[in-house]
Motif scaffolding. Structure first.
Motif, PDB file in Angstrom:
ATOM      1  N   SER A  52       0.815  -1.206   0.000  1.00 49.15           N
ATOM      2  CA  SER A  52       0.000   0.000   0.000  1.00 49.15           C
ATOM      3  C   SER A  52       0.852   1.260   0.000  1.00 49.15           C
ATOM      4  O   SER A  52       1.981   1.275   0.499  1.00 49.15           O
ATOM      5  CB  SER A  52      -0.917  -0.010   1.233  1.00 49.15           C
ATOM      6  N   THR A  53       0.240   2.324  -0.526  1.00 48.20           N
ATOM      7  CA  THR A  53       0.843   3.650  -0.420  1.00 48.20           C
ATOM      8  C   THR A  53       0.495   4.242   0.945  1.00 48.20           C
ATOM      9  O   THR A  53      -0.274   3.650   1.720  1.00 48.20           O
ATOM     10  CB  THR A  53       0.317   4.589  -1.510  1.00 48.20           C
ATOM     11  N   ASP A  54       1.021   5.419   1.225  1.00 48.00           N
ATOM     12  CA  ASP A  54       0.703   6.090   2.489  1.00 48.00           C
ATOM     13  C   ASP A  54      -0.777   6.436   2.597  1.00 48.00           C
ATOM     14  O   ASP A  54      -1.298   6.625   3.698  1.00 48.00           O
ATOM     15  CB  ASP A  54       1.536   7.369   2.648  1.00 48.00           C
ATOM     16  N   GLN A  92       6.517   0.982   6.196  1.00 45.37           N
ATOM     17  CA  GLN A  92       5.783   0.301   5.120  1.00 45.37           C
ATOM     18  C   GLN A  92       4.353  -0.015   5.560  1.00 45.37           C
ATOM     19  O   GLN A  92       4.088  -0.434   6.692  1.00 45.37           O
ATOM     20  CB  GLN A  92       6.499  -0.994   4.744  1.00 45.37           C
ATOM     21  N   LYS A  93       3.405   0.176   4.626  1.00 44.23           N
ATOM     22  CA  LYS A  93       2.003  -0.092   4.907  1.00 44.23           C
ATOM     23  C   LYS A  93       1.480  -1.194   3.978  1.00 44.23           C
ATOM     24  O   LYS A  93       1.911  -1.312   2.823  1.00 44.23           O
ATOM     25  CB  LYS A  93       1.155   1.174   4.719  1.00 44.23           C
ATOM     26  N   ASP A 105     -11.832  -5.058   6.434  1.00 38.37           N
ATOM     27  CA  ASP A 105     -10.642  -4.405   5.913  1.00 38.37           C
ATOM     28  C   ASP A 105      -9.781  -3.903   7.069  1.00 38.37           C
ATOM     29  O   ASP A 105     -10.302  -3.373   8.061  1.00 38.37           O
ATOM     30  CB  ASP A 105     -11.024  -3.226   5.015  1.00 38.37           C
ATOM     31  N   PHE A 106      -8.467  -4.057   6.908  1.00 44.05           N
ATOM     32  CA  PHE A 106      -7.512  -3.673   7.945  1.00 44.05           C
ATOM     33  C   PHE A 106      -6.434  -2.768   7.365  1.00 44.05           C
ATOM     34  O   PHE A 106      -6.104  -2.843   6.176  1.00 44.05           O
ATOM     35  CB  PHE A 106      -6.807  -4.909   8.526  1.00 44.05           C
ATOM     36  N   HIS A 107      -5.881  -1.946   8.232  1.00 42.94           N
ATOM     37  CA  HIS A 107      -4.662  -1.197   7.919  1.00 42.94           C
ATOM     38  C   HIS A 107      -3.519  -1.835   8.710  1.00 42.94           C
ATOM     39  O   HIS A 107      -3.619  -2.004   9.930  1.00 42.94           O
ATOM     40  CB  HIS A 107      -4.811   0.269   8.309  1.00 42.94           C
ATOM     41  N   VAL A 108      -2.461  -2.191   8.016  1.00 36.02           N
ATOM     42  CA  VAL A 108      -1.298  -2.832   8.631  1.00 36.02           C
ATOM     43  C   VAL A 108      -0.094  -1.931   8.368  1.00 36.02           C
ATOM     44  O   VAL A 108       0.243  -1.668   7.217  1.00 36.02           O
ATOM     45  CB  VAL A 108      -1.060  -4.236   8.040  1.00 36.02           C
TER      46      VAL A 108
END
Length: 214
Positions: A52-54, A92-93, A105-108
């Motif tokens: 993923s991007t920022d 890093q994402k 959905d998750f943000h890691v």
């Protein structure tokens, strides 16, 4: 060997957070299963990480139990993908989708890199757990959950089975309350109609009679 500390949060429930330490040489499958040991969900669901991007825009996919079309397309598999091969930034994402049938959905996000491992820790290791993961509504218990959250629906099901039509009943009860007999009213209306026709005929005959008189 480095240790990565990832912060994992639900996209729609940002108060629910997990932080997990994992070896840089372990795989995305190891991280996937560690996440669901901490949420209580079954890890045996089709899921994917996306580089993923920022701004959480999804890039390359790393999949677990992918559908056939993804396999045919040559999607990267979690079990074959070491974490350190996809870390290009110290923050890093990854965008993570769990269970494509009923997705969360998750943000890691990589929040820390630890240079030394602790020999007393078995990795992956849950460092922090905040908030309770939301319950998953499976197909086999969806109806029960819907009824419990909306008990009125059960009442209407019962009434429908009894062929109960609330609108008609209210109208009939209201008319009965005013002392109106609907059957008699119908008969009276027919008699009034007959009387009206009779009077109309008489008026026509009178006009003919008057013309003869002149």
């Amino acid at each position: 060997m480095a240790i990565y500390r990832f912060r994992i949060s639900f996209e729609d429930f940002d108060e629910v957070v997990r932080e997990i330490d994992i070896k840089s040489t372990q795989t995305f499958e190891d991280l996937h299963k560690a996440i669901h040991r901490s949420t209580g969900y079954s890890a045996e669901k089709s899921s994917s990480f996306f580089v993923s991007t920022d701004n959480w825009i999804k890039g390359d996919e790393i999949a677990y139990l992918p559908v056939q079309r993804k396999i045919d397309r040559g999607v990267t598999l979690m079990e074959n993908s070491k974490l350190n091969k996809f870390i290009e930034d110290p923050h890093q994402k990854f965008y993570y989708i769990y269970n494509f049938d009923r997705p969360f959905d998750f943000h890691v996000e990589l929040i820390k890199i630890i240079l030394d491992t602790d020999p007393n820790i078995e990795y992956p290791f849950l460092v922090k757990s905040t908030g309770e993961a939301p319950k998953i509504i499976e197909k086999n218990n969806f109806d029960a959950v819907a009824v419990s959250s909306n008990p009125v629906s059960t009442e209407f099901d019962f009434l429908n089975e009894m062929d109960f039509v609330p609108e008609d009943t209210e109208e009939i009860e209201a008319m009965g309350g005013r002392g109106i007999n609907t059957e008699e009213k119908s008969e009276d209306a027919e008699e009034d109609s007959d009387d009206t026709d009779e009077f109309a005929d008489n008026d026509f005959e009178d006009e003919e009679y008057k013309e003869d008189d002149y």
